[in-house]
Design a protein around this motif. Structure first.
Motif, short mmCIF file in Angstrom:
data_model
loop_
_atom_site.label_atom_id
_atom_site.label_comp_id
_atom_site.label_asym_id
_atom_site.label_seq_id
_atom_site.Cartn_x
_atom_site.Cartn_y
_atom_site.Cartn_z
N PRO A 40 0.78 -1.23 0.00
CA PRO A 40 0.00 0.00 0.00
C PRO A 40 0.82 1.29 0.00
O PRO A 40 0.67 2.12 0.85
CB PRO A 40 -0.84 -0.13 1.27
N SER A 41 1.68 1.44 -0.98
CA SER A 41 2.40 2.69 -1.15
C SER A 41 1.54 3.56 -2.07
O SER A 41 1.42 3.25 -3.25
CB SER A 41 3.77 2.42 -1.77
N GLY A 42 0.96 4.58 -1.55
CA GLY A 42 0.00 5.40 -2.28
C GLY A 42 0.50 5.93 -3.61
O GLY A 42 -0.16 5.80 -4.63
N GLU A 43 1.70 6.52 -3.63
CA GLU A 43 2.20 7.11 -4.86
C GLU A 43 2.51 6.04 -5.91
O GLU A 43 2.15 6.20 -7.07
CB GLU A 43 3.45 7.94 -4.58
N GLU A 44 3.16 4.94 -5.50
CA GLU A 44 3.48 3.87 -6.44
C GLU A 44 2.21 3.25 -7.01
O GLU A 44 2.15 2.95 -8.20
CB GLU A 44 4.33 2.80 -5.77
N THR A 45 1.21 3.05 -6.17
CA THR A 45 -0.04 2.46 -6.62
C THR A 45 -0.73 3.38 -7.61
O THR A 45 -1.24 2.92 -8.64
CB THR A 45 -0.97 2.20 -5.40
N SER A 46 -0.74 4.66 -7.33
CA SER A 46 -1.37 5.61 -8.23
C SER A 46 -0.67 5.65 -9.58
O SER A 46 -1.33 5.67 -10.62
CB SER A 46 -1.36 7.02 -7.63
N VAL A 47 0.64 5.65 -9.57
CA VAL A 47 1.41 5.68 -10.82
C VAL A 47 1.13 4.42 -11.63
O VAL A 47 0.88 4.48 -12.83
CB VAL A 47 2.92 5.83 -10.53
N LEU A 48 1.14 3.26 -10.97
CA LEU A 48 0.88 2.00 -11.66
C LEU A 48 -0.54 1.96 -12.21
O LEU A 48 -0.77 1.58 -13.36
CB LEU A 48 1.12 0.81 -10.73
N SER A 49 -1.51 2.38 -11.41
CA SER A 49 -2.90 2.38 -11.85
C SER A 49 -3.11 3.27 -13.07
O SER A 49 -3.79 2.89 -14.02
CB SER A 49 -3.83 2.84 -10.72
N LEU A 50 -2.52 4.45 -13.02
CA LEU A 50 -2.65 5.35 -14.16
C LEU A 50 -1.96 4.80 -15.40
O LEU A 50 -2.48 4.91 -16.51
CB LEU A 50 -2.08 6.72 -13.81
N ALA A 51 -0.80 4.19 -15.21
CA ALA A 51 -0.08 3.61 -16.34
C ALA A 51 -0.86 2.46 -16.96
O ALA A 51 -0.94 2.32 -18.18
CB ALA A 51 1.31 3.15 -15.90
N VAL A 52 -1.47 1.61 -16.13
CA VAL A 52 -2.29 0.51 -16.63
C VAL A 52 -3.50 1.06 -17.37
O VAL A 52 -3.84 0.59 -18.46
CB VAL A 52 -2.71 -0.44 -15.48
N ALA A 53 -4.15 2.05 -16.79
CA ALA A 53 -5.32 2.64 -17.45
C ALA A 53 -4.95 3.24 -18.80
O ALA A 53 -5.66 3.05 -19.80
CB ALA A 53 -5.96 3.71 -16.55
N ARG A 54 -3.82 3.96 -18.85
CA ARG A 54 -3.36 4.53 -20.13
C ARG A 54 -3.02 3.43 -21.12
O ARG A 54 -3.33 3.52 -22.30
CB ARG A 54 -2.16 5.45 -19.92
N GLY A 55 -2.35 2.39 -20.64
CA GLY A 55 -2.01 1.27 -21.50
C GLY A 55 -3.25 0.59 -22.06
O GLY A 55 -3.29 0.22 -23.23
#
Length: 181
Positions: free
Chosen positions: A109-124
């Motif tokens: 549960p690292s907030g920033e890492e999770t947000s970055v990964l989620s956004l990258a997956v959504a963009r992908g």
């Protein structure tokens, strides 16, 4: 009584049906492009929008329906509707990306890492072709088996497997390019 321009529009409409010619003259095409652009459709999508207007006009003529009283005005209304449809589709894609990002359970549960990964997956996911995005979502987010996806979509299991493989590879490549994973 029809104005001269409206009569000319109707003759062009009738002629396009018989000869397969272009149902939009240059001025009408410019007007359609302007309506689409003012409606917020990106420059890269304008040619597709113009083609959609042409297609709808040709379909109308081929079905035997009466010519619009003013083809230019009719084409502008269709272009305006297409611009609204474009925005609706864009909002749907954004909401889908947000939902997919919120469904992902964080491994840590690292907030920033999770947000970055989620956004990258959504963009992908947004960059994948519709068919690949669809099977990827059904398989990994809806947790359907390959057989279930094939039945739902009415395609062979091999097609589902192929699309999944291609989609996962493309998404993985995108995440590596963005240095997210």
């Amino acid at each position: 009584m029809l104005r001269g321009g409206a009569r000319r529009d109707q003759r062009a409409y009738a002629g396009a049906d018989r000869t397969g010619g272009d149902p939009l003259d240059a001025a009408q095409e410019r007007r359609v492009r302007a309506v689409l652009a003012l409606g917020g459709v990106p420059q890269a999508d304008l040619p597709d929008g113009v083609q959609q207007v042409r297609l709808r006009l040709l379909e109308r003529a081929a079905s035997g329906r009466e010519a619009p009283r003013d083809v230019s005005a009719w084409a502008a209304v269709v272009a305006s509707n297409l611009a609204m449809d474009w925005h609706r589709a864009k909002r749907r894609q954004e909401r889908l990306g947000e939902r997919l990002a919120s469904l992902r359970e964080p491994a840590h549960p690292s907030g920033e890492e999770t947000s970055v990964l989620s956004l990258a997956v959504a963009r992908g996911l947004d960059e994948l072709p519709d068919a690949q995005r669809q099977v990827l979502i059904l398989r990994f987010f809806a947790d359907l088996p390959v057989r279930g996806i094939a039945e739902e979509l009415g395609v062979p299991e091999g097609t589902v497997k192929s699309r999944l493989h291609t989609a996962v590879r493309a998404l993985r490549r995108r995440l590596h390019e963005d240095e997210v994973v």
